[in-house]
Scaffold this active site. Structure first.
Site, PDB file in Angstrom:
ATOM      1  N   SER A 187       1.614  -2.645  20.804  1.00  0.00           N
ATOM      2  CA  SER A 187       0.620  -3.293  21.561  1.00  0.00           C
ATOM      3  C   SER A 187      -0.597  -3.746  20.808  1.00  0.00           C
ATOM      4  CB  SER A 187      -0.113  -2.183  22.679  1.00  0.00           C
ATOM      5  OG  SER A 187      -1.171  -2.916  23.465  1.00  0.00           O
ATOM      6  N   SER A 218     -13.275   0.619  13.014  1.00  0.00           N
ATOM      7  CA  SER A 218     -14.010   0.184  14.094  1.00  0.00           C
ATOM      8  C   SER A 218     -15.375  -0.201  13.385  1.00  0.00           C
ATOM      9  CB  SER A 218     -13.869   0.724  15.086  1.00  0.00           C
ATOM     10  OG  SER A 218     -14.985   0.316  16.166  1.00  0.00           O
ATOM     11  N   TYR A 261     -14.996   8.602  20.157  1.00  0.00           N
ATOM     12  CA  TYR A 261     -14.471   7.702  19.297  1.00  0.00           C
ATOM     13  C   TYR A 261     -15.168   7.242  17.717  1.00  0.00           C
ATOM     14  CZ  TYR A 261     -12.447   2.696  18.520  1.00  0.00           C
ATOM     15  OH  TYR A 261     -11.924   1.494  18.120  1.00  0.00           O
ATOM     16  N   LYS A 275     -13.585   7.776  14.052  1.00  0.00           N
ATOM     17  CA  LYS A 275     -13.362   6.645  13.182  1.00  0.00           C
ATOM     18  C   LYS A 275     -14.414   6.895  11.713  1.00  0.00           C
ATOM     19  CE  LYS A 275     -10.593   4.086  15.508  1.00  0.00           C
ATOM     20  NZ  LYS A 275      -9.328   3.587  15.070  1.00  0.00           N
ATOM     21  N   THR A 314      -7.636  -6.707  23.504  1.00  0.00           N
ATOM     22  CA  THR A 314      -6.290  -5.844  23.605  1.00  0.00           C
ATOM     23  C   THR A 314      -7.006  -4.830  24.899  1.00  0.00           C
ATOM     24  OG1 THR A 314      -7.294  -4.050  22.523  1.00  0.00           O
ATOM     25  CG2 THR A 314      -6.357  -5.806  21.138  1.00  0.00           C
TER      26      THR A 314
HETATM   27  N1  LIG Z   1      -9.610  -3.838  20.382  1.00  0.00           N
HETATM   28  C1  LIG Z   1     -10.909  -3.786  19.814  1.00  0.00           C
HETATM   29  O1  LIG Z   1     -11.963  -4.307  20.130  1.00  0.00           O
HETATM   30  C2  LIG Z   1     -10.941  -2.822  18.916  1.00  0.00           C
HETATM   31  C3  LIG Z   1     -12.002  -2.904  18.118  1.00  0.00           C
HETATM   32  C4  LIG Z   1     -12.004  -1.785  17.014  1.00  0.00           C
HETATM   33  C5  LIG Z   1     -10.970  -1.071  16.612  1.00  0.00           C
HETATM   34  N2  LIG Z   1      -9.926  -1.040  17.299  1.00  0.00           N
HETATM   35  C6  LIG Z   1      -8.631  -0.205  16.609  1.00  0.00           C
HETATM   36  O2  LIG Z   1      -7.556  -0.857  16.756  1.00  0.00           O
HETATM   37  C7  LIG Z   1      -6.467  -0.153  16.752  1.00  0.00           C
HETATM   38  C8  LIG Z   1      -5.603  -0.749  17.858  1.00  0.00           C
HETATM   39  O3  LIG Z   1      -6.099  -0.803  18.972  1.00  0.00           O
HETATM   40  P1  LIG Z   1      -5.722  -1.845  19.863  1.00  0.00           P
HETATM   41  O4  LIG Z   1      -7.196  -2.631  20.269  1.00  0.00           O
HETATM   42  O5  LIG Z   1      -4.568  -3.070  19.538  1.00  0.00           O
HETATM   43  O6  LIG Z   1      -5.393  -1.351  21.333  1.00  0.00           O
HETATM   44  P2  LIG Z   1      -4.063  -1.089  22.115  1.00  0.00           P
HETATM   45  O7  LIG Z   1      -3.334  -2.453  22.221  1.00  0.00           O
HETATM   46  O8  LIG Z   1      -4.268  -0.238  23.225  1.00  0.00           O
HETATM   47  O9  LIG Z   1      -3.054  -0.511  20.827  1.00  0.00           O
HETATM   48  C9  LIG Z   1      -3.279   0.946  20.691  1.00  0.00           C
HETATM   49  C10 LIG Z   1      -1.993   1.341  19.816  1.00  0.00           C
HETATM   50  O10 LIG Z   1      -2.027   2.696  19.476  1.00  0.00           O
HETATM   51  C11 LIG Z   1      -0.986   3.434  20.019  1.00  0.00           C
HETATM   52  N3  LIG Z   1      -1.448   4.807  20.242  1.00  0.00           N
HETATM   53  C12 LIG Z   1      -2.072   5.261  21.108  1.00  0.00           C
HETATM   54  N4  LIG Z   1      -1.971   6.596  21.152  1.00  0.00           N
HETATM   55  C13 LIG Z   1      -0.842   6.899  20.419  1.00  0.00           C
HETATM   56  C14 LIG Z   1      -0.441   8.243  19.963  1.00  0.00           C
HETATM   57  N5  LIG Z   1      -0.786   9.327  20.440  1.00  0.00           N
HETATM   58  N6  LIG Z   1       0.532   8.232  18.962  1.00  0.00           N
HETATM   59  C15 LIG Z   1       1.000   7.039  18.506  1.00  0.00           C
HETATM   60  N7  LIG Z   1       0.655   5.763  18.866  1.00  0.00           N
HETATM   61  C16 LIG Z   1      -0.294   5.751  19.748  1.00  0.00           C
HETATM   62  C17 LIG Z   1      -0.495   2.509  21.240  1.00  0.00           C
HETATM   63  O11 LIG Z   1       0.953   2.814  21.480  1.00  0.00           O
HETATM   64  P3  LIG Z   1       1.622   3.820  22.466  1.00  0.00           P
HETATM   65  O12 LIG Z   1       0.647   3.856  23.637  1.00  0.00           O
HETATM   66  O13 LIG Z   1       2.949   3.333  22.832  1.00  0.00           O
HETATM   67  O14 LIG Z   1       1.712   5.130  21.690  1.00  0.00           O
HETATM   68  C18 LIG Z   1      -0.594   1.351  20.702  1.00  0.00           C
HETATM   69  O15 LIG Z   1       0.465   0.660  20.068  1.00  0.00           O
HETATM   70  C19 LIG Z   1      -6.898   1.108  17.383  1.00  0.00           C
HETATM   71  O16 LIG Z   1      -7.292   2.055  16.332  1.00  0.00           O
HETATM   72  C20 LIG Z   1      -8.706   0.821  17.749  1.00  0.00           C
HETATM   73  O17 LIG Z   1      -9.336   2.079  17.755  1.00  0.00           O
HETATM   74  C21 LIG Z   1      -9.636  -1.932  18.396  1.00  0.00           C
END
Ligand SMILES: NC(=O)c1ccc[n+]([C@@H]2O[C@H](COP(=O)([O-])OP(=O)(O)OC[C@H]3O[C@@H](n4cnc5c(N)ncnc54)[C@H](OP(=O)(O)O)[C@@H]3O)[C@@H](O)[C@H]2O)c1
Length: 264
Positions: free
Chosen positions: A16, A141, A154, A158, A189
């Protein structure tokens, strides 16, 4: 003429959002990929989309919180890729908790997934990285640099990544390996949909600011362009990433701004 060997990449969080977009961006460059996360059907969808661009894409399911399973998954990654040019960490969850109210199980869950899970996978991947003088890329993040309301768990997880990976970088650079910590701002996302609340249940709604954030494929393309110089840190996002500079140079001003701002 030397034969071109495609780069080998293990993407965590590839089912995702950012991880999926990054896997696709690497696939377009002809990389050989292993895709990991928990949801197999979603990983297989990412695999299908990557296979339009590259023949070498494997799915290896992995739960970050189940650290005892990580060596077995790494062994299978090795059988597919041999060595690792890039270990890309995008797996993670977020929180919408109150610091004084959240159950201890929720605080622990956040660290198990976002911190212990990520460092555990890094440890088991290290021999594969060493063979290739590889690159560890970790999505943290803006919350890895500062805390805001309702993100205490969170932000703590981080911040922990920054401490651990800054130390690792100093230890492995001498062996030719690299570490890049990436601080995204708001990226569009479904991250907040699954955010843990005080009792551990999922928030079930999207953050407005995130929905209006940078598209994940734009983020992935900006990031990959920066990674070739192996920077220690990368910050990508909109105006919100200015808060990292403010935290360093004008922390009281940042505090006043955050106090007044609507956190979603
Ligand atoms: N979107 C933002 O604005 C933003 C900003 C700063 C940082 N981030 C960081 O970016 C990263 C990706 O997040 P995203 O925004 O792309 O959200 P997302 O679409 O919800 O993706 C999160 C990913 O983490 C995986 N995940 C969650 N729990 C897990 C577990 N227990 N074991 C293995 N995989 C796990 C999910 O896969 P499954 O559920 O299939 O396991 C998914 O592939 C995260 O670390 C997040 O903190 C995001």
């Amino acid at each position: 003429m030397t034969k071109h060997t495609p780069p080998t990449i293990w993407v965590l969080g590839a089912s995702s959002g950012i991880g999926k977009a990054v896997a696709l961006a690497y696939a377009k460059k002809g990389a050989s990929l292993v895709l990991s996360a928990r949801r197999v059907a979603d990983l297989e969808q990412t695999q299908k989309e990557c296979q339009v661009h590259t023949d070498h894409v494997w799915v290896e399911p992995l739960d970050l919180a189940d650290t005892s399973s990580h060596q077995g998954v790494a062994d299978r990654v090795k059988s597919h890729l041999g060595h690792l040019n890039v270990l890309f960490h995008s797996g993670g969850i977020t929180s919408r908790t109150e610091a004084s109210e959240a159950a201890m199980d929720v605080e622990r869950r956040m660290m198990e997934v976002n911190y212990f899970g990520v460092i555990s996978v890094t440890k088991v991947a290290m021999p594969m990285l060493e063979n290739a003088k590889g690159h560890v890329v970790v999505i943290t993040s803006v919350a890895g640099k500062l805390g805001t309301q309702f993100r205490s768990a969170y932000a703590a997880s981080k911040h922990a990544l920054h401490g651990w990976f800054d130390s690792l970088r100093l230890e492995i650079e001498t062996k030719g390996m690299h570490v890049t910590l990436v601080c995204p701002g708001y990226i569009a996302t479904p991250l907040t949909l699954h955010a843990l609340t005080n009792d551990g249940s999922a928030l079930g709604e999207m953050s407005e600011k995130q929905t209006k954030g940078m598209p994940a494929y734009v983020f992935a393309s900006k990031l990959l362009a920066k990674l070739s110089s192996k920077p220690h840190e990368v910050i990508i996002g909109g105006a919100e990433v200015m808060s990292i500079r403010l935290k360093r140079w004008a922390p009281k001003l940042l505090h006043a701004i955050l106090k007044r701002s609507k956190v979603t």
